[in-house]
Design a protein around this motif. Structure first.
Motif, PDB file in Angstrom:
ATOM      1  N   LYS A  45       0.823  -1.184   0.095  1.00  0.00           N
ATOM      2  CA  LYS A  45      -0.079   0.082  -0.019  1.00  0.00           C
ATOM      3  C   LYS A  45       0.802   1.138   0.118  1.00  0.00           C
ATOM      4  O   LYS A  45       1.654   1.380   0.889  1.00  0.00           O
ATOM      5  CB  LYS A  45      -0.843  -0.001   1.340  1.00  0.00           C
ATOM      6  CG  LYS A  45      -2.004  -0.974   1.052  1.00  0.00           C
ATOM      7  CD  LYS A  45      -2.826  -0.690   2.340  1.00  0.00           C
ATOM      8  CE  LYS A  45      -4.419  -1.629   2.374  1.00  0.00           C
ATOM      9  NZ  LYS A  45      -4.830  -1.561   3.428  1.00  0.00           N
ATOM     10  N   SER A  46       0.705   2.150  -0.910  1.00  0.00           N
ATOM     11  CA  SER A  46       1.615   3.376  -1.187  1.00  0.00           C
ATOM     12  C   SER A  46       0.755   4.513  -1.096  1.00  0.00           C
ATOM     13  O   SER A  46      -0.302   4.782  -1.798  1.00  0.00           O
ATOM     14  CB  SER A  46       2.357   3.093  -2.317  1.00  0.00           C
ATOM     15  OG  SER A  46       3.043   1.813  -2.544  1.00  0.00           O
ATOM     16  N   LEU A  81       4.673   6.617  11.776  1.00  0.00           N
ATOM     17  CA  LEU A  81       4.224   5.478  12.325  1.00  0.00           C
ATOM     18  C   LEU A  81       2.745   5.288  12.427  1.00  0.00           C
ATOM     19  O   LEU A  81       2.164   4.363  12.335  1.00  0.00           O
ATOM     20  CB  LEU A  81       4.851   5.587  14.114  1.00  0.00           C
ATOM     21  CG  LEU A  81       6.250   5.569  14.107  1.00  0.00           C
ATOM     22  CD1 LEU A  81       6.828   5.802  15.396  1.00  0.00           C
ATOM     23  CD2 LEU A  81       6.870   4.271  13.615  1.00  0.00           C
ATOM     24  N   GLU A  82       2.223   6.451  12.283  1.00  0.00           N
ATOM     25  CA  GLU A  82       0.579   6.453  12.130  1.00  0.00           C
ATOM     26  C   GLU A  82      -0.121   5.829  11.211  1.00  0.00           C
ATOM     27  O   GLU A  82      -1.067   4.985  11.306  1.00  0.00           O
ATOM     28  CB  GLU A  82       0.126   8.072  12.194  1.00  0.00           C
ATOM     29  CG  GLU A  82      -1.340   8.208  12.659  1.00  0.00           C
ATOM     30  CD  GLU A  82      -1.479   9.589  12.646  1.00  0.00           C
ATOM     31  OE1 GLU A  82      -2.561   9.801  13.540  1.00  0.00           O
ATOM     32  OE2 GLU A  82      -1.113  10.343  11.933  1.00  0.00           O
ATOM     33  N   ILE A  83       0.688   5.991   9.819  1.00  0.00           N
ATOM     34  CA  ILE A  83       0.209   5.199   8.631  1.00  0.00           C
ATOM     35  C   ILE A  83       0.800   3.838   8.845  1.00  0.00           C
ATOM     36  O   ILE A  83      -0.034   3.032   7.999  1.00  0.00           O
ATOM     37  CB  ILE A  83       0.511   6.011   7.623  1.00  0.00           C
ATOM     38  CG1 ILE A  83       2.171   6.447   7.382  1.00  0.00           C
ATOM     39  CG2 ILE A  83      -0.208   7.467   7.381  1.00  0.00           C
ATOM     40  CD1 ILE A  83       2.440   6.932   5.987  1.00  0.00           C
ATOM     41  N   LYS A  84       1.914   3.736   9.033  1.00  0.00           N
ATOM     42  CA  LYS A  84       2.397   2.116   9.304  1.00  0.00           C
ATOM     43  C   LYS A  84       1.317   1.398   9.961  1.00  0.00           C
ATOM     44  O   LYS A  84       1.131   0.246   9.698  1.00  0.00           O
ATOM     45  CB  LYS A  84       3.753   2.198   9.877  1.00  0.00           C
ATOM     46  CG  LYS A  84       4.397   0.621   9.873  1.00  0.00           C
ATOM     47  CD  LYS A  84       5.250   0.359   8.738  1.00  0.00           C
ATOM     48  CE  LYS A  84       5.717  -0.838   8.939  1.00  0.00           C
ATOM     49  NZ  LYS A  84       6.496  -1.300  10.136  1.00  0.00           N
ATOM     50  N   GLN A  85       0.732   1.760  10.858  1.00  0.00           N
ATOM     51  CA  GLN A  85      -0.305   1.149  11.784  1.00  0.00           C
ATOM     52  C   GLN A  85      -1.580   0.943  10.899  1.00  0.00           C
ATOM     53  O   GLN A  85      -2.241  -0.115  11.061  1.00  0.00           O
ATOM     54  CB  GLN A  85      -0.623   1.922  12.853  1.00  0.00           C
ATOM     55  CG  GLN A  85       0.593   2.252  13.998  1.00  0.00           C
ATOM     56  CD  GLN A  85       0.167   3.081  15.243  1.00  0.00           C
ATOM     57  OE1 GLN A  85      -0.633   3.665  15.149  1.00  0.00           O
ATOM     58  NE2 GLN A  85       1.162   2.909  16.296  1.00  0.00           N
ATOM     59  N   ARG A  86      -1.728   1.669  10.070  1.00  0.00           N
ATOM     60  CA  ARG A  86      -2.811   1.579   9.039  1.00  0.00           C
ATOM     61  C   ARG A  86      -2.703   0.612   7.786  1.00  0.00           C
ATOM     62  O   ARG A  86      -3.378   0.499   6.905  1.00  0.00           O
ATOM     63  CB  ARG A  86      -3.372   2.842   8.790  1.00  0.00           C
ATOM     64  CG  ARG A  86      -4.235   3.628   9.803  1.00  0.00           C
ATOM     65  CD  ARG A  86      -4.177   5.271   9.448  1.00  0.00           C
ATOM     66  NE  ARG A  86      -5.161   5.900  10.589  1.00  0.00           N
ATOM     67  CZ  ARG A  86      -4.764   6.190  11.718  1.00  0.00           C
ATOM     68  NH1 ARG A  86      -3.760   5.728  12.112  1.00  0.00           N
ATOM     69  NH2 ARG A  86      -5.586   6.755  12.495  1.00  0.00           N
ATOM     70  N   GLY A  87      -1.414   0.153   7.707  1.00  0.00           N
ATOM     71  CA  GLY A  87      -1.054  -0.983   6.616  1.00  0.00           C
ATOM     72  C   GLY A  87      -0.382  -0.136   5.448  1.00  0.00           C
ATOM     73  O   GLY A  87      -0.071  -0.772   4.548  1.00  0.00           O
ATOM     74  N   SER A 301      -6.887   6.507   4.097  1.00  0.00           N
ATOM     75  CA  SER A 301      -7.162   5.340   5.072  1.00  0.00           C
ATOM     76  C   SER A 301      -8.326   5.332   5.948  1.00  0.00           C
ATOM     77  O   SER A 301      -9.092   4.715   5.812  1.00  0.00           O
ATOM     78  CB  SER A 301      -5.871   4.939   5.885  1.00  0.00           C
ATOM     79  OG  SER A 301      -4.862   4.802   5.184  1.00  0.00           O
ATOM     80  N   ASP A 302      -8.515   6.788   6.499  1.00  0.00           N
ATOM     81  CA  ASP A 302      -9.644   6.843   7.455  1.00  0.00           C
ATOM     82  C   ASP A 302     -10.934   7.325   7.053  1.00  0.00           C
ATOM     83  O   ASP A 302     -11.920   6.953   7.498  1.00  0.00           O
ATOM     84  CB  ASP A 302      -9.378   7.767   8.661  1.00  0.00           C
ATOM     85  CG  ASP A 302      -8.200   7.338   9.504  1.00  0.00           C
ATOM     86  OD1 ASP A 302      -7.656   6.040   9.227  1.00  0.00           O
ATOM     87  OD2 ASP A 302      -7.746   7.803  10.452  1.00  0.00           O
ATOM     88  N   LYS A 303     -10.936   7.953   5.667  1.00  0.00           N
ATOM     89  CA  LYS A 303     -12.215   8.739   5.380  1.00  0.00           C
ATOM     90  C   LYS A 303     -12.339   8.489   3.809  1.00  0.00           C
ATOM     91  O   LYS A 303     -13.513   8.044   3.506  1.00  0.00           O
ATOM     92  CB  LYS A 303     -11.934  10.233   5.496  1.00  0.00           C
ATOM     93  CG  LYS A 303     -11.925  10.522   7.032  1.00  0.00           C
ATOM     94  CD  LYS A 303     -12.084  12.258   6.982  1.00  0.00           C
ATOM     95  CE  LYS A 303     -11.858  12.742   8.422  1.00  0.00           C
ATOM     96  NZ  LYS A 303     -13.391  12.341   9.160  1.00  0.00           N
TER      97      LYS A 303
END
Length: 337
Positions: A45-46, A81-87, A301-303
């Motif tokens: 995922k990029s 790190l926040e986006i890493k947690q989202r894959g 990711s979130d919206k």
């Protein structure tokens, strides 16, 4: 991992698509992150257009002593790190030379976050040439290209870190002679290195002119990312018929519905396989207290993804946008018209 493309799947897809038909790849498609060579199928995922740091002081005044790595890392690392947690697994960092590109800083952030980060070569002519070094005005197309090719072949500024794409930029109207030279230099660089050309462009008019230069230079429009693609849905579809990549890279919390409508339109026109999405976010700013206001990278990711799924986009469609298309777009390979 679930977000990786298997080698067999990626090679099969690549062979079947007209986007890469002329590449003639004999090995698994690859690119370069700031940590070295990486299979394109491993990008996962990029987010294809983001910024860690930008310095708008201008090419004549910019200097690495305007920022400190430790301070930038302290501010930026939590967002990565926040986006890493989202894959999210890969970030294409689009800050060009003379606007704050710092590849050693990017390597530190990559190592500490666990994200793949790609950097770039090239010069940025938009904003009326404020960020162009003096020699960009006087050197020939070939001389500029030789500088960018050298960064690919030998590494950037003695670091050994290679660019994963070309980043340039033009003003929003008809191309000036200088900006035509930048695009021609990018085509020469592509024909030598296979790096994809990402050009800050905006409206359809300069995009069409850039694509025409590519064709005249023997480069397929499939090697070109129309950055900040804007205009009516019909204009995007029309320019997209050339085979270029359509980059919708300004996603934010205030334009989710607009992007859902536009992506739905392009999907219905069978062009989803040419679309790239990102935020154009981040922007640590040297000279501002604490680096200024930093916008994170989580809105897609979130919206946006939940909104797309609520509007009949499948998991396969999302994978196309966030995994398959970036891997194809940024795979290194010479694409001739």
């Amino acid at each position: 991992m679930a977000n990786h493309i298997s080698r067999r799947q990626f090679l099969t897809t690549l062979a079947m698509t007209p986007i890469m038909a002329s590449v003639g790849i004999s090995e698994e498609p690859y690119t370069y992150s700031v940590k070295g060579k990486i299979a394109a199928s491993a990008l996962g995922k990029s987010l294809i257009h983001e910024h860690v740091m930008v310095d708008f002081i201008g090419a004549e005044k910019i200097s690495p002593d305007r920022w400190k790595h430790d301070e930038v890392i302290r501010k930026v690392l939590p967002y990565l790190l926040e986006i890493k947690q989202r894959g999210i697994q890969t970030l294409m960092e689009c800050t060009p030379a003379f606007i704050g590109r710092d590849v050693v800083l990017l390597k530190k952030l990559s190592e500490q976050s666990g994200l793949n980060i790609l950097t770039n070569t090239g010069y940025y002519g938009a904003s009326d040439n404020k960020y162009l070094p003096q020699w960009a005005f006087t050197e020939t197309t070939e001389q500029l290209a030789s500088r960018w090719i050298a960064e690919f072949e030998h590494g950037i500024e003695g670091t050994g870190i290679r660019p994963g794409f070309i980043k340039t930029g033009v003003n929003s109207g008809a191309l000036s002679d200088l900006h035509q030279k930048l695009i021609r230099a990018a085509t020469l660089t592509h024909l030598k290195t296979g790096l994809t050309i990402c050009s800050h462009t905006g409206p359809a008019l300069p995009a069409r002119e850039e694509i025409e230069i590519l064709k005249q230079s023997g480069v397929s429009p499939s090697a070109f990312v129309w950055v900040h693609a804007s205009g009516s849905p019909e204009e995007l579809e029309s320019v997209g018929r050339s085979g270029c990549w359509i980059s919708l890279d300004g996603v934010n919390a205030d334009n989710i519905d607009k992007h859902v409508d536009l992506l739905t339109f392009l999907k219905n026109k069978s062009q989803l396989g040419q679309v790239l999405i990102s935020h154009d976010a981040g922007w640590y700013r040297p000279g501002e207290p604490g680096g200024g206001e930093f916008r994170g990278f989580t809105t897609i990711s979130d919206k946006l993804v939940p909104a797309l799924k609520a509007n009949s986009f499948t998991d396969a469609d999302i994978r196309t946008l966030m995994v398959t298309n970036p891997a194809k777009a940024f795979a290194i390979g010479i694409r001739k018209s």
